[in-house]
Design an enzyme around this catalytic site. Sequence first.
Site, PDB file in Angstrom:
ATOM      1  N   GLU A   1      54.249 -79.558 -98.872  1.00  0.00           N
ATOM      2  CA  GLU A   1      54.754 -78.281 -99.368  1.00  0.00           C
ATOM      3  C   GLU A   1      55.852 -78.451-100.419  1.00  0.00           C
ATOM      4  O   GLU A   1      56.805 -77.685-100.465  1.00  0.00           O
ATOM      5  CB  GLU A   1      55.227 -77.395 -98.216  1.00  0.00           C
ATOM      6  CG  GLU A   1      54.081 -76.867 -97.368  1.00  0.00           C
ATOM      7  CD  GLU A   1      54.432 -75.635 -96.548  1.00  0.00           C
ATOM      8  OE1 GLU A   1      55.483 -75.016 -96.799  1.00  0.00           O
ATOM      9  OE2 GLU A   1      53.639 -75.284 -95.659  1.00  0.00           O
TER      10      GLU A   1
ATOM     11  N   HIS B   1      60.711 -77.319 -90.491  1.00  0.00           N
ATOM     12  CA  HIS B   1      60.036 -78.404 -89.761  1.00  0.00           C
ATOM     13  C   HIS B   1      61.032 -79.518 -89.468  1.00  0.00           C
ATOM     14  O   HIS B   1      61.992 -79.723 -90.226  1.00  0.00           O
ATOM     15  CB  HIS B   1      58.883 -78.993 -90.572  1.00  0.00           C
ATOM     16  CG  HIS B   1      57.684 -78.110 -90.666  1.00  0.00           C
ATOM     17  ND1 HIS B   1      56.449 -78.466 -90.156  1.00  0.00           N
ATOM     18  CD2 HIS B   1      57.509 -76.885 -91.218  1.00  0.00           C
ATOM     19  CE1 HIS B   1      55.572 -77.505 -90.398  1.00  0.00           C
ATOM     20  NE2 HIS B   1      56.198 -76.538 -91.040  1.00  0.00           N
TER      21      HIS B   1
END
Length: 657
Positions: free
Chosen positions: A364, A641
């Site tokens: 990402e 995350h």
Amino acid sequence: MVLYTTPFPTSCLSALHAVSWALIFPCYWLVDRLAASFRPTTYEKRQRADDPCCLQLLCTVLFTPVYLALLVAALPFAFLGFLFWSPLQSVRRPYVYSRLGDKGAAGGAALLGEWKGTGTGKSFCFATANLCLLPDSLARLNNLFNTQARAKEIGQRIRNGAARPQIKIYIDSPTNTSISAASFSSLVSPQGGDGGARAVPGSIKRTASVEYKGDGGRHGDEAANGPAPGDQTDGSGLEETCIVRIGGEEGGRPPEADDPAPGSQARNGAGGGPRGQTPNHSQRDGDSGSLGSPSTSRESLVKARAGPDGSSSGTEPGSNSKLLYKASVVKKAAMRRRRHPDEAFDHEVSAFFPANLDFLCLQEVFDKRAAAKLKDQLHGYFEYILYDVGVYGCHGCCGFKFLNSGLFFASRYPVMDVAYHCYPNGRGFDNLASKGALFLKVQVGSTPQDQRIVGYIACTHLHAPPEDSAVRCEQLDLLQDWLAEFRKSTSSSSTANPEELVAFDVICGDLNFDNCSSDDKLEQQHALFTRYKDPCRLGPGEEKPWAIGTLLDINGLYDEDACTPDNLQKVLESEEGRREYLAFPTSKSPAGGQKGRKDLLKGNGRRIDYMLHAEDGLGPDWKAEVEEFSFITQLSGLTDHLPVAMRLMVSSGEEEA
């Protein structure tokens, strides 16, 4: 294989692309800013609640008409630029390879000479993380903002964590390795990081901390802030090893454990101001994760012959004698190494990236400006980087791609071959990005017979919507096929002429399913897990007791208890804290977040970021075993995350014999 250092084959095409993007960018930026202004994060909502004059809300109301007027004016230019930009994507290369200039003794060429495939083996450290570096308006869907600033700060933290000295602990007495609890509170570091170590439930260890003081302050500054991007560094900066000596006097009291060094300034781990008042991507004094404290998780217990002054006899005269060290350890070395007698490797929640990190796989990293900032920061440590991976525009059955794959790779070892494949079966919003798999072949050494020692790494990001299990299974099938094809096409060895020896084969990335949810049973039983081993997994639907989730509850990202690396580390040590700040399996949490729930939930959170390694297909009689596995909190407040890291020890049967 030729590695592409520019996105287009000719300078003329590169110039045309730059002009077309310059026409598109104002419209792109205005749309992003306009959409972002209507999607505040929880941190911004708290700021507005504390603002009696509502200045931020007033600015939004005033600037919205201005943004709209400028957007209307920019649309014709964006349309013209798009007419040139779109057809250019058919000849664009699928990645950009960047190599820093000669790094001297710390360079990849020098690293190749360290291992000849003989001796006691060689360890390699891998890390993976999903950074959510999307355009700002899209990042806010995950309660994150200020993508450009986050990218720079993330790069600094990773670089500083990986480049800090590797700690080797020398224990004088094999029968007494304890340090009194009083000494824990006296531990200090240049960044004021929380160095407390304590036994915790759930088989999760804390990192240790050291006090590191350099020559005249120079070395300490380098350890704290890391080399500047692009600076030439030598091997001593990255490979330096600190010898920490722990006394084993009677009664368990270490020598001078509670006496601070003369002239040193001890600071509390809480830092300057109260925590939780500013977002973590704004650097603050006392934020150990932000400034790259040399506090470190235990690497290994190494017996060394030390001189009378405590310095290592194997180091240069005067180097370690000028360093002051204080280390915290758990009561006994055996308890530190493994909380489960049947576990063959260390595991911990660490506030820092592992020292001497070799390979970094990121997902990402969609925003190209953020990718450039991240690259510039990481080049202070990693010599070889691949970024802007993926395709744009129309590509056959894949549909139109507005975003690249988001994959990003950094290595200290030379990259030999690269391949990228786009998953053709994306759906919905995920289909707007060219999610796929990046395959790399790196050289990590050479034998005395001039045989290359290589390793294979695959970095991927699977389909996200939780209901599309069949799509992810198809992508896992493609991943296996592509990896086998890549190994076959890049191998120069044969049975009769083994020119290469394979040291490791690793797959890492965000797979977007966990091993506990009943909704993910198809993925849990995929054949990939028979070919590659997951260190955290006992079997389909069953995790090892110490494994925790890697997906954070986005509603708690800016809470005081979780917005710094040290605080988040402490929170994740307890079962209650994990239930509060981790996202849990979808079957147990249909509403998403688990904040405030006190009922016992299955597992320790959704673990969707994986590191897998192959045990077969390596060099003759070679094996790769996990030495350490860690869940990392150093990027708290910067992404939703938890990064994970794994250290593999590669050795052969002959070496053990």
